[in-house]
Motif scaffolding. Sequence first.
Motif, short mmCIF file in Angstrom:
data_model
loop_
_atom_site.label_atom_id
_atom_site.label_comp_id
_atom_site.label_asym_id
_atom_site.label_seq_id
_atom_site.Cartn_x
_atom_site.Cartn_y
_atom_site.Cartn_z
N GLU A 21 33.60 34.60 94.58
CA GLU A 21 33.98 35.33 95.81
C GLU A 21 32.77 35.73 96.63
OE1 GLU A 21 37.81 37.71 94.12
OE2 GLU A 21 36.15 38.92 94.88
N VAL A 22 31.69 36.14 95.96
CA VAL A 22 30.58 36.74 96.71
C VAL A 22 29.48 35.75 97.09
CG1 VAL A 22 30.95 39.02 95.70
CG2 VAL A 22 29.29 37.49 94.63
N GLU A 23 29.45 34.56 96.48
CA GLU A 23 28.31 33.67 96.71
C GLU A 23 28.62 32.48 97.62
OE1 GLU A 23 25.32 34.10 96.33
OE2 GLU A 23 25.39 35.86 95.04
N LYS A 24 27.63 32.13 98.44
CA LYS A 24 27.68 30.90 99.23
C LYS A 24 26.65 29.93 98.65
CE LYS A 24 29.46 32.40 103.68
NZ LYS A 24 30.25 33.40 103.01
N TYR A 25 27.01 28.66 98.57
CA TYR A 25 26.12 27.68 97.95
C TYR A 25 26.52 26.28 98.39
CZ TYR A 25 30.23 27.33 95.01
OH TYR A 25 31.53 27.17 94.60
N ASP A 26 25.63 25.31 98.12
CA ASP A 26 25.96 23.91 98.44
C ASP A 26 26.61 23.22 97.24
OD1 ASP A 26 24.75 24.03 101.03
OD2 ASP A 26 22.80 23.98 100.02
N LYS A 27 26.12 23.54 96.03
CA LYS A 27 26.62 22.84 94.84
C LYS A 27 26.60 23.81 93.66
CE LYS A 27 25.83 18.49 92.35
NZ LYS A 27 27.14 17.96 92.25
N ILE A 28 27.61 23.68 92.80
CA ILE A 28 27.69 24.56 91.63
C ILE A 28 27.50 23.74 90.35
CG2 ILE A 28 30.21 24.43 91.55
CD1 ILE A 28 30.17 27.40 90.63
N LEU A 29 26.68 24.27 89.45
CA LEU A 29 26.40 23.61 88.17
C LEU A 29 26.56 24.63 87.04
CD1 LEU A 29 23.18 21.71 89.28
CD2 LEU A 29 25.38 20.65 88.77
N PHE A 30 26.94 24.12 85.87
CA PHE A 30 27.26 25.01 84.75
C PHE A 30 26.39 24.70 83.54
CE2 PHE A 30 30.86 24.93 87.52
CZ PHE A 30 31.39 26.22 87.45
N LEU A 31 26.00 25.76 82.86
CA LEU A 31 25.08 25.62 81.71
C LEU A 31 25.78 25.75 80.36
CD1 LEU A 31 21.92 27.49 82.98
CD2 LEU A 31 21.92 25.27 81.84
N GLY A 32 27.10 25.64 80.33
CA GLY A 32 27.80 25.66 79.05
C GLY A 32 28.38 27.01 78.67
N ASP A 33 29.19 27.01 77.60
CA ASP A 33 29.92 28.20 77.15
C ASP A 33 30.83 28.77 78.24
OD1 ASP A 33 28.81 27.88 74.66
OD2 ASP A 33 27.77 29.81 74.61
N LEU A 51 36.13 22.97 90.27
CA LEU A 51 34.83 23.05 90.96
C LEU A 51 33.94 21.83 90.68
CD1 LEU A 51 34.29 26.83 90.24
CD2 LEU A 51 34.43 25.83 92.53
N GLY A 52 34.48 20.81 90.07
CA GLY A 52 33.75 19.56 89.83
C GLY A 52 33.45 19.29 88.38
N GLY A 53 33.51 20.31 87.55
CA GLY A 53 33.33 20.13 86.10
C GLY A 53 31.97 19.57 85.72
N GLU A 54 30.95 19.92 86.52
CA GLU A 54 29.61 19.39 86.22
C GLU A 54 28.81 20.42 85.43
OE1 GLU A 54 26.22 16.92 88.61
OE2 GLU A 54 28.05 17.44 89.69
N GLY A 55 28.70 20.18 84.14
CA GLY A 55 28.00 21.14 83.29
C GLY A 55 27.63 20.51 81.97
N VAL A 56 26.80 21.24 81.22
CA VAL A 56 26.35 20.74 79.92
C VAL A 56 27.17 21.39 78.80
CG1 VAL A 56 24.01 20.20 80.66
CG2 VAL A 56 24.51 22.49 79.79
N MET A 57 27.02 20.83 77.62
CA MET A 57 27.72 21.31 76.42
C MET A 57 27.10 22.62 75.93
SD MET A 57 29.97 20.26 74.02
CE MET A 57 30.01 18.47 73.97
N GLY A 58 27.95 23.63 75.75
CA GLY A 58 27.50 24.87 75.10
C GLY A 58 27.91 24.87 73.64
N ASN A 59 27.36 25.79 72.87
CA ASN A 59 27.72 25.80 71.44
C ASN A 59 29.18 26.21 71.22
OD1 ASN A 59 26.54 28.35 72.32
ND2 ASN A 59 26.73 29.05 70.20
N HIS A 60 29.77 26.92 72.19
CA HIS A 60 31.19 27.29 72.02
C HIS A 60 32.11 26.12 72.35
CE1 HIS A 60 30.91 31.72 71.17
NE2 HIS A 60 29.64 31.35 71.37
N GLU A 61 31.74 25.27 73.34
CA GLU A 61 32.50 24.02 73.54
C GLU A 61 32.34 23.14 72.30
OE1 GLU A 61 32.31 25.76 77.31
OE2 GLU A 61 30.50 24.96 76.46
N LYS A 97 34.80 17.00 75.34
CA LYS A 97 34.15 16.03 74.43
C LYS A 97 33.14 15.17 75.18
CE LYS A 97 38.01 15.67 71.22
NZ LYS A 97 39.24 14.96 70.91
N ARG A 98 33.31 15.05 76.50
CA ARG A 98 32.43 14.19 77.30
C ARG A 98 31.30 14.98 77.98
NH1 ARG A 98 37.59 12.44 78.88
NH2 ARG A 98 37.33 13.36 80.95
N LEU A 99 31.22 16.28 77.73
CA LEU A 99 30.13 17.05 78.38
C LEU A 99 28.78 16.55 77.90
CD1 LEU A 99 31.51 20.71 78.13
CD2 LEU A 99 31.36 19.31 80.20
N PRO A 100 27.82 16.36 78.82
CA PRO A 100 26.51 15.88 78.39
C PRO A 100 25.67 16.99 77.74
CG PRO A 100 26.51 16.29 80.75
CD PRO A 100 27.92 16.56 80.27
#
Length: 247
Positions: A21-33, A51-61, A97-100
């Motif tokens: 809600e509060v942030e403006k950005y060009d692209k969103i990326l996720f670091l896992g968990d 939001l595109g599902g672009e993120g890496v594998m966390g230990n909880h995934e 299962k396909r998260l890098p």
Amino acid sequence: MKYLILSDIHSNIQAFTKVLEVEKYDKILFLGDVVGYGADPDLCYKRFLELGGEGVMGNHEYGVIKPFTLVNFSENARLGVMHSIKKLPKDYVDHMKRLPEIIQVEDFILCHSMLGHPLEFPYVFPENKDSVFLRESFAAMKKYGAKVMFTGHTHKPCIFKYKSDETIEMYNSQNGDIYLDENLYIINVGSVGQSRNSIPKAHYVIYDTQERKVAFKAVDYNIKEAARRIEEEGLPDFLAKRLFLGI
Ligand SMILES: [Fe+2]
């Protein structure tokens, strides 16, 4: 390009929604968990995919898709992952299962923990600037040609700087914006959904690649509702209480 980089949402849809809600950005990326610990892993993973599902594998995934790894988890963490397994639809788990292990974009890399050991998930806390994992990660960054690595996992935001004399310095991130110079950096963005730096807010960063500026941010969110949902789902009380304390 302004990248919004989020880590360790941990099924906290209230914190996740607030940041969006509060942030403006060009692209969103996720670091896992995205999942684990909290009440709403299905809603959080749904939003992550929207939001595109672009993120890496966390230990909880990794715990969801490889439950044998849960022997290394604390009791509360294991119960959180078991809750996620119960709530997540099959197609979300298939995506998981396909998260890098890592993602490389422009001059930076994303990895939930440390390079060289991405699925072992070692913890490098702010006080561990002499960690061999940290030194190995800086060495790997050179091979990748990356100037910055963003990481999460510890839920404690901080900055590690690898200087030209091969020493490593740690800075806390309370000062807000930092401008990157020619040195290499490993930047822990903290946790959106389960802060552990005694500041009970949703933590994240925005990386502006044009200005080479990393802005550390922390916003208030509806902790009461996140805690209420944890209790409603029958998860351990401590998982609700810790949100108010940021521990
Ligand atoms: Fe985490």
